[in-house]
Design a protein around this motif. Sequence first.
Motif, mmCIF file in Angstrom:
data_model
loop_
_atom_site.group_PDB
_atom_site.id
_atom_site.type_symbol
_atom_site.label_atom_id
_atom_site.label_comp_id
_atom_site.label_asym_id
_atom_site.label_seq_id
_atom_site.Cartn_x
_atom_site.Cartn_y
_atom_site.Cartn_z
ATOM 1 N N THR A 11 -23.302 7.129 -12.349
ATOM 2 C CA THR A 11 -24.425 6.937 -13.275
ATOM 3 C C THR A 11 -24.266 5.662 -14.096
ATOM 4 N N ALA A 12 -23.067 5.460 -14.635
ATOM 5 C CA ALA A 12 -22.786 4.301 -15.481
ATOM 6 C C ALA A 12 -21.273 4.121 -15.526
ATOM 7 N N PRO A 13 -20.798 2.966 -15.977
ATOM 8 C CA PRO A 13 -19.358 2.699 -15.941
ATOM 9 C C PRO A 13 -18.539 3.689 -16.769
ATOM 10 N N TYR B 158 -8.548 1.084 -16.787
ATOM 11 C CA TYR B 158 -9.345 0.796 -15.600
ATOM 12 C C TYR B 158 -10.826 0.862 -15.986
ATOM 13 N N VAL B 159 -11.652 0.095 -15.288
ATOM 14 C CA VAL B 159 -13.106 0.242 -15.386
ATOM 15 C C VAL B 159 -13.597 0.741 -14.033
ATOM 16 N N LEU B 160 -14.274 1.895 -14.025
ATOM 17 C CA LEU B 160 -14.743 2.519 -12.795
ATOM 18 C C LEU B 160 -16.255 2.414 -12.672
ATOM 19 N N VAL B 161 -16.726 2.073 -11.490
ATOM 20 C CA VAL B 161 -18.137 2.122 -11.131
ATOM 21 C C VAL B 161 -18.217 2.725 -9.737
ATOM 22 N N ASP B 162 -19.098 3.692 -9.549
ATOM 23 C CA ASP B 162 -19.236 4.361 -8.255
ATOM 24 C C ASP B 162 -17.918 4.966 -7.783
ATOM 25 N N GLY C 48 -26.605 -5.394 -11.482
ATOM 26 C CA GLY C 48 -27.516 -4.278 -11.294
ATOM 27 C C GLY C 48 -26.965 -2.944 -11.755
ATOM 28 N N VAL C 49 -25.827 -2.942 -12.448
ATOM 29 C CA VAL C 49 -25.247 -1.697 -12.970
ATOM 30 C C VAL C 49 -25.778 -1.526 -14.389
ATOM 31 N N ALA C 50 -26.839 -0.741 -14.540
ATOM 32 C CA ALA C 50 -27.543 -0.700 -15.818
ATOM 33 C C ALA C 50 -27.829 0.722 -16.292
ATOM 34 N N ALA D 225 -29.711 -1.246 -7.041
ATOM 35 C CA ALA D 225 -29.661 -2.112 -5.858
ATOM 36 C C ALA D 225 -29.810 -3.592 -6.217
ATOM 37 N N GLY D 226 -30.001 -3.878 -7.507
ATOM 38 C CA GLY D 226 -30.159 -5.256 -7.941
ATOM 39 C C GLY D 226 -31.554 -5.816 -7.793
ATOM 40 N N ASP D 227 -32.522 -4.951 -7.463
ATOM 41 C CA ASP D 227 -33.901 -5.397 -7.294
ATOM 42 C C ASP D 227 -34.668 -5.151 -8.594
ATOM 43 N N VAL D 228 -34.503 -6.064 -9.525
ATOM 44 C CA VAL D 228 -35.087 -5.887 -10.854
ATOM 45 C C VAL D 228 -36.604 -5.948 -10.795
ATOM 46 N N ASP D 229 -37.153 -6.793 -9.949
ATOM 47 C CA ASP D 229 -38.614 -6.896 -9.840
ATOM 48 C C ASP D 229 -39.224 -5.566 -9.391
#
Length: 303
Positions: A50-52, A110-114, A146-148, A180-184
């Motif tokens: 969900t988030a870091p 540590y910083v965890l993402v996914d 894109g991690v927001a 996914a990094g698709d901000v638009d």
Amino acid sequence: MTQQPFSRPGAVDLSALSRPAPAASGATGGAYTVSVDEQNFQEVLEASVTAPVVLVFFSPSRAPESSTFAQDVASVAEEYDGRFLAGLVDIDASPQIAQALQVQQIPLMYVLVDGRPVTQPIPGAPPIDELRTFFNQLGQQLTAQGVAGRHKPRSGAPVAEGEEAGVDPRFVAAEDALAAGDVDAAIAEYAKLVEANPADSEAGAGLARAELIKRTQGVDLNEARAAAAASPDDLEAQLVVADLDVLGGHVEDAFARLVELIRRTRDAERNTVREHLIRLFAVVGNDDPRVLAGRQALASALF
């Protein structure tokens, strides 16, 4: 404190530590802090989708000062209102996690993402001001990737049966696009919701947040600050730094910067800054005490 690069490729896989666990988590007194042990490690791992998650290893018996560092990390994480979850691992009580990750130095972060580390292990116990700088820069790097997402507030109570933490179903498409990094695409999805129901404040906040991410993509924090300092009357330079401050969790600083700019401007320029500030209010949330204070300051500056 040296800024660690954010990098997903080649990150260490922690899935070997995964095991079935009860849904309840051991909270440590904060809305975005959890004590991590072998029983709830899987839950914390999943929360990093969900988030870091910032995972801190400490030992009250072997390094008492590491306990203070762990609490400092928790305090800073709390300042970001769900942008990060602090996971505190007492290796005296939960040695298996430390052994599995080959933790040899305490404290260690540590910083965890996914479910995976996205920085190299960060040793030592920097002062809390350096931690704030680290979190701010890390937030910028993660957002650019894109991690927001944001964590929901936690408590010591078990999650009710059938209750799931996560994204509101209305916002799944938009949040998936952000991930996914698709901000638009995220902006387009949120705009559809706002058009369908202009009174939907949550959708409006999501749209404002996505637009904020788009405005700050590719912006270098240090260069932006230097430009704003060199040209205090350059509206665009000041607005960019305010955006970056909000993304980094320095909400009051962002609001104060723009309120002061409103005091110094007139007519069309003043209106541009006012509208930008109102958009940032939406990002933070209109019920947030900092927004309420910001609105009072705005009214004072205008009248």
